[in-house]
Design a protein around this motif. Structure first.
Motif, PDB file in Angstrom:
ATOM      1  N   THR A 290       0.792  -1.892   0.116  1.00  9.19           N
ATOM      2  CA  THR A 290      -0.055  -0.113   0.002  1.00  9.19           C
ATOM      3  C   THR A 290       0.426   1.402  -0.035  1.00  9.19           C
ATOM      4  O   THR A 290       2.197   0.988   0.023  1.00  9.19           O
ATOM      5  N   LYS A 291       0.316   2.516   0.056  1.00 12.02           N
ATOM      6  CA  LYS A 291       0.891   3.597   0.081  1.00 12.02           C
ATOM      7  C   LYS A 291       1.339   3.726   1.586  1.00 12.02           C
ATOM      8  O   LYS A 291       2.754   4.392   1.603  1.00 12.02           O
ATOM      9  N   ASN A 292       0.793   3.188   1.751  1.00 13.76           N
ATOM     10  CA  ASN A 292       1.675   3.110   4.185  1.00 13.76           C
ATOM     11  C   ASN A 292       3.003   2.388   3.718  1.00 13.76           C
ATOM     12  O   ASN A 292       3.374   2.767   4.281  1.00 13.76           O
ATOM     13  N   ASP A 293       2.612   0.958   3.163  1.00 16.16           N
ATOM     14  CA  ASP A 293       3.935   0.390   3.203  1.00 16.16           C
ATOM     15  C   ASP A 293       5.468   1.565   2.738  1.00 16.16           C
ATOM     16  O   ASP A 293       6.406   1.000   3.127  1.00 16.16           O
ATOM     17  N   ALA A 294       4.524   2.134   1.534  1.00 14.09           N
ATOM     18  CA  ALA A 294       5.733   2.158   0.502  1.00 14.09           C
ATOM     19  C   ALA A 294       6.698   3.862   1.481  1.00 14.09           C
ATOM     20  O   ALA A 294       7.593   3.940   1.600  1.00 14.09           O
ATOM     21  N   TRP A 295       5.791   4.312   2.046  1.00 13.72           N
ATOM     22  CA  TRP A 295       6.393   5.421   3.470  1.00 13.72           C
ATOM     23  C   TRP A 295       6.688   4.873   4.415  1.00 13.72           C
ATOM     24  O   TRP A 295       7.663   5.640   4.493  1.00 13.72           O
ATOM     25  N   GLU A 296       6.044   3.651   5.032  1.00 19.53           N
ATOM     26  CA  GLU A 296       7.141   3.511   6.392  1.00 19.53           C
ATOM     27  C   GLU A 296       8.289   3.630   5.801  1.00 19.53           C
ATOM     28  O   GLU A 296       9.681   3.055   6.195  1.00 19.53           O
ATOM     29  N   ALA A 297       8.477   2.184   4.533  1.00 18.05           N
ATOM     30  CA  ALA A 297       9.925   1.938   4.162  1.00 18.05           C
ATOM     31  C   ALA A 297      11.051   2.891   4.204  1.00 18.05           C
ATOM     32  O   ALA A 297      11.619   3.277   4.349  1.00 18.05           O
ATOM     33  N   ILE A 298       9.966   4.093   3.392  1.00 15.90           N
ATOM     34  CA  ILE A 298      11.152   5.500   3.369  1.00 15.90           C
ATOM     35  C   ILE A 298      11.584   5.901   4.967  1.00 15.90           C
ATOM     36  O   ILE A 298      12.587   6.229   4.571  1.00 15.90           O
ATOM     37  N   ASP A 299      10.348   5.953   5.615  1.00 17.86           N
ATOM     38  CA  ASP A 299      10.434   5.897   6.754  1.00 17.86           C
ATOM     39  C   ASP A 299      11.568   5.403   7.479  1.00 17.86           C
ATOM     40  O   ASP A 299      12.588   5.861   7.726  1.00 17.86           O
ATOM     41  N   GLY A 300      11.986   3.826   6.994  1.00 20.85           N
ATOM     42  CA  GLY A 300      12.540   3.770   8.091  1.00 20.85           C
ATOM     43  C   GLY A 300      14.431   3.540   7.364  1.00 20.85           C
ATOM     44  O   GLY A 300      14.884   3.582   8.278  1.00 20.85           O
ATOM     45  N   PHE A 301      14.294   4.008   5.901  1.00 19.36           N
ATOM     46  CA  PHE A 301      15.193   4.418   5.671  1.00 19.36           C
ATOM     47  C   PHE A 301      16.031   5.678   6.039  1.00 19.36           C
ATOM     48  O   PHE A 301      16.929   5.340   6.480  1.00 19.36           O
ATOM     49  N   ALA A 302      15.128   6.445   6.529  1.00 13.68           N
ATOM     50  CA  ALA A 302      15.376   7.888   7.294  1.00 13.68           C
ATOM     51  C   ALA A 302      16.056   8.114   7.971  1.00 13.68           C
ATOM     52  O   ALA A 302      17.141   8.435   8.399  1.00 13.68           O
ATOM     53  N   GLN A 303      15.498   6.330   9.290  1.00 10.00           N
ATOM     54  CA  GLN A 303      15.858   6.412  10.560  1.00 10.00           C
ATOM     55  C   GLN A 303      17.031   5.416  10.627  1.00 10.00           C
ATOM     56  O   GLN A 303      18.110   6.181  11.400  1.00 10.00           O
ATOM     57  N   GLU A 304      17.262   4.922   9.942  1.00 14.78           N
ATOM     58  CA  GLU A 304      18.769   4.403   9.452  1.00 14.78           C
ATOM     59  C   GLU A 304      19.843   5.707   9.244  1.00 14.78           C
ATOM     60  O   GLU A 304      20.532   5.606   9.569  1.00 14.78           O
ATOM     61  N   CYS A 305      19.248   6.049   7.980  1.00 15.47           N
ATOM     62  CA  CYS A 305      20.130   7.611   7.556  1.00 15.47           C
ATOM     63  C   CYS A 305      20.192   8.688   8.837  1.00 15.47           C
ATOM     64  O   CYS A 305      21.871   8.797   8.822  1.00 15.47           O
ATOM     65  N   ARG A 306      19.612   8.906   9.862  1.00 14.23           N
ATOM     66  CA  ARG A 306      19.392   9.688  11.121  1.00 14.23           C
ATOM     67  C   ARG A 306      21.003   9.261  11.780  1.00 14.23           C
ATOM     68  O   ARG A 306      21.345   9.777  12.177  1.00 14.23           O
ATOM     69  N   LYS A 307      20.710   7.473  11.874  1.00 13.02           N
ATOM     70  CA  LYS A 307      21.778   6.995  12.782  1.00 13.02           C
ATOM     71  C   LYS A 307      22.841   6.999  12.092  1.00 13.02           C
ATOM     72  O   LYS A 307      24.094   7.023  12.863  1.00 13.02           O
ATOM     73  N   LEU A 308      23.247   6.144  10.958  1.00 17.39           N
ATOM     74  CA  LEU A 308      24.632   7.140   9.940  1.00 17.39           C
ATOM     75  C   LEU A 308      25.322   8.510  10.108  1.00 17.39           C
ATOM     76  O   LEU A 308      26.140   8.004  10.522  1.00 17.39           O
ATOM     77  N   GLN A 309      24.505   9.637  10.167  1.00 16.21           N
ATOM     78  CA  GLN A 309      24.729  10.437  10.132  1.00 16.21           C
ATOM     79  C   GLN A 309      25.366  11.117  11.146  1.00 16.21           C
ATOM     80  O   GLN A 309      26.480  11.563  11.607  1.00 16.21           O
ATOM     81  N   SER A 310      24.487  10.625  12.610  1.00 16.69           N
ATOM     82  CA  SER A 310      25.105  10.497  13.944  1.00 16.69           C
ATOM     83  C   SER A 310      26.102  10.208  14.300  1.00 16.69           C
ATOM     84  O   SER A 310      26.932  10.746  15.030  1.00 16.69           O
ATOM     85  N   GLU A 311      26.392   8.923  13.781  1.00 17.28           N
ATOM     86  CA  GLU A 311      27.372   8.124  13.948  1.00 17.28           C
ATOM     87  C   GLU A 311      28.708   8.836  13.521  1.00 17.28           C
ATOM     88  O   GLU A 311      29.585   8.816  14.392  1.00 17.28           O
ATOM     89  N   GLU A 312      28.769   9.170  11.873  1.00 15.78           N
ATOM     90  CA  GLU A 312      29.425   9.975  11.684  1.00 15.78           C
ATOM     91  C   GLU A 312      29.617  11.142  12.128  1.00 15.78           C
ATOM     92  O   GLU A 312      31.257  11.523  12.337  1.00 15.78           O
ATOM     93  N   MET A 313      29.389  11.948  12.569  1.00 15.97           N
ATOM     94  CA  MET A 313      29.425  13.526  13.331  1.00 15.97           C
ATOM     95  C   MET A 313      30.773  12.722  14.690  1.00 15.97           C
ATOM     96  O   MET A 313      30.778  13.188  15.612  1.00 15.97           O
ATOM     97  N   ARG A 314      30.021  11.872  15.273  1.00 15.91           N
ATOM     98  CA  ARG A 314      30.644  11.147  16.431  1.00 15.91           C
ATOM     99  C   ARG A 314      31.581  11.135  16.207  1.00 15.91           C
ATOM    100  O   ARG A 314      32.830  11.475  16.433  1.00 15.91           O
ATOM    101  N   HIS A 315      31.892  10.153  14.896  1.00 20.76           N
ATOM    102  CA  HIS A 315      33.353  10.274  14.920  1.00 20.76           C
ATOM    103  C   HIS A 315      34.850  11.182  14.312  1.00 20.76           C
ATOM    104  O   HIS A 315      35.813  11.097  14.998  1.00 20.76           O
ATOM    105  N   SER A 316      33.549  11.675  13.672  1.00 26.38           N
ATOM    106  CA  SER A 316      34.624  13.208  12.687  1.00 26.38           C
ATOM    107  C   SER A 316      35.140  13.750  14.011  1.00 26.38           C
ATOM    108  O   SER A 316      36.020  14.926  14.736  1.00 26.38           O
ATOM    109  N   ARG A 317      34.342  14.064  15.070  1.00 23.77           N
ATOM    110  CA  ARG A 317      34.691  14.598  17.039  1.00 23.77           C
ATOM    111  C   ARG A 317      35.762  13.610  17.090  1.00 23.77           C
ATOM    112  O   ARG A 317      36.053  14.232  18.749  1.00 23.77           O
TER     113      ARG A 317
END
Lengths: 78, 185
Positions: A50-77
């Motif tokens: 469904t459209k909701n499934d597609a939204w949840e998939a994109i939202d799940g990707f975005a959550q993983e991206c946020r985790k990655l960005q926060s790890e990268e920031m921690r490493h760069s510090r």
């Protein structure tokens, strides 16, 4: 979250994990173990989801991206 | 000098006996060689190791010999205190789901070898989730007391592959190239 959506997001996470390993995985490994599973997940969401499934998939990707960005920031510090 | 040569020289030295190393040292500039060893240590290897275990923010990332996968997966319900498992499999023909008692997981894996050899596999052990793209490539997401669970599962994975190590830290990695275990904690 439906299992096919959760699985698809999990394979995106697996792809991110491989970018952080101490070695460089072979192109064949990336293709067979992550990209093809991701393609299967995308195809099923488009075919039967469904459209909701597609939204949840994109939202799940975005959550993983946020985790990655926060790890990268921690490493760069350091 | 290229990094590849530095890596090759380091591997060569590791294979020499003490007597051969002395002879080798007479032939080359030792200080230059030590500099190359440091350079080689920082070069990321290319390819797929025999065994790999590394902590991730959510759990563990693993690469195991594919033949060890059923035994490893079958050991997880006990470690994770899961009484039931939910399995989701995708292949070129679509997807399938199966749910049942954890003690039936081993027989399910024996009957569905394509799922863990080359398919897309997700197994939920209660709140914990494992995915595999086949070939022994696994990612486990853990919830709750992840620290001790990660160590126990990583040690179990290594033991199944014939290696012993006791992890002590929260973050670690273990990698096997050519039957030699290298651990970082």
């Amino acid at each position: 979250m439906k299992k096919n959506v959760k699985s698809t997001v999990s394979f995106f996470r697996l792809l991110i994990e491989h970018s952080q390993k101490e070695y460089e995985p072979s192109p064949e490994h990336i293709l067979k173990r992550m990209l093809l599973p991701l393609c299967r997940g995308f195809s099923e969401i488009v075919a039967t989801g469904t459209k909701n499934d597609a939204w949840e998939a994109i939202d799940g990707f975005a959550q993983e991206c946020r985790k990655l960005q926060s790890e990268e920031m921690r490493h760069s510090r350091g | 000098m290229s990094s590849a040569i530095a890596v090759a020289l380091t591997e060569l030295l590791d294979r020499l006996t003490i007597e051969e190393k002395r002879e080798f040292a007479r032939l080359i500039d030792w200080e230059e060689f030590q500099r190359l060893r440091v350079e080689a240590a920082s070069v990321r290897r290319v390819g797929d190791p025999k065994v790999y275990v590394r902590t991730t923010p959510d759990g563990l990332s693993l690469e195991l010999p594919v033949g060890k996968v059923p035994a490893f997966l079958s050991s997880l319900p006990g470690i994770l205190s899961a009484n039931t498992v939910a399995i989701f499999v995708q292949d070129g023909d679509g997807s399938q789901e199966w749910q049942g008692p954890a003690d039936e997981l081993a027989s399910w894996l024996a009957a569905h070898s394509a799922a863990w050899r080359d398919g897309s596999l997700m197994i939920e052990f209660g709140p914990h989730t494992l995915v595999s793209g086949g070939g022994g490539c696994l990612s486990l997401t853990l919830t709750g007391r992840a620290g001790s669970l990660r160590r126990t599962i990583a040690e179990q994975a290594l033991a199944l592959c014939g290696f012993r190590h006791t992890f002590v830290g929260e973050h670690f990695s273990a990698i096997v190239w050519e039957d030699r275990l290298e651990v970082q904690e």
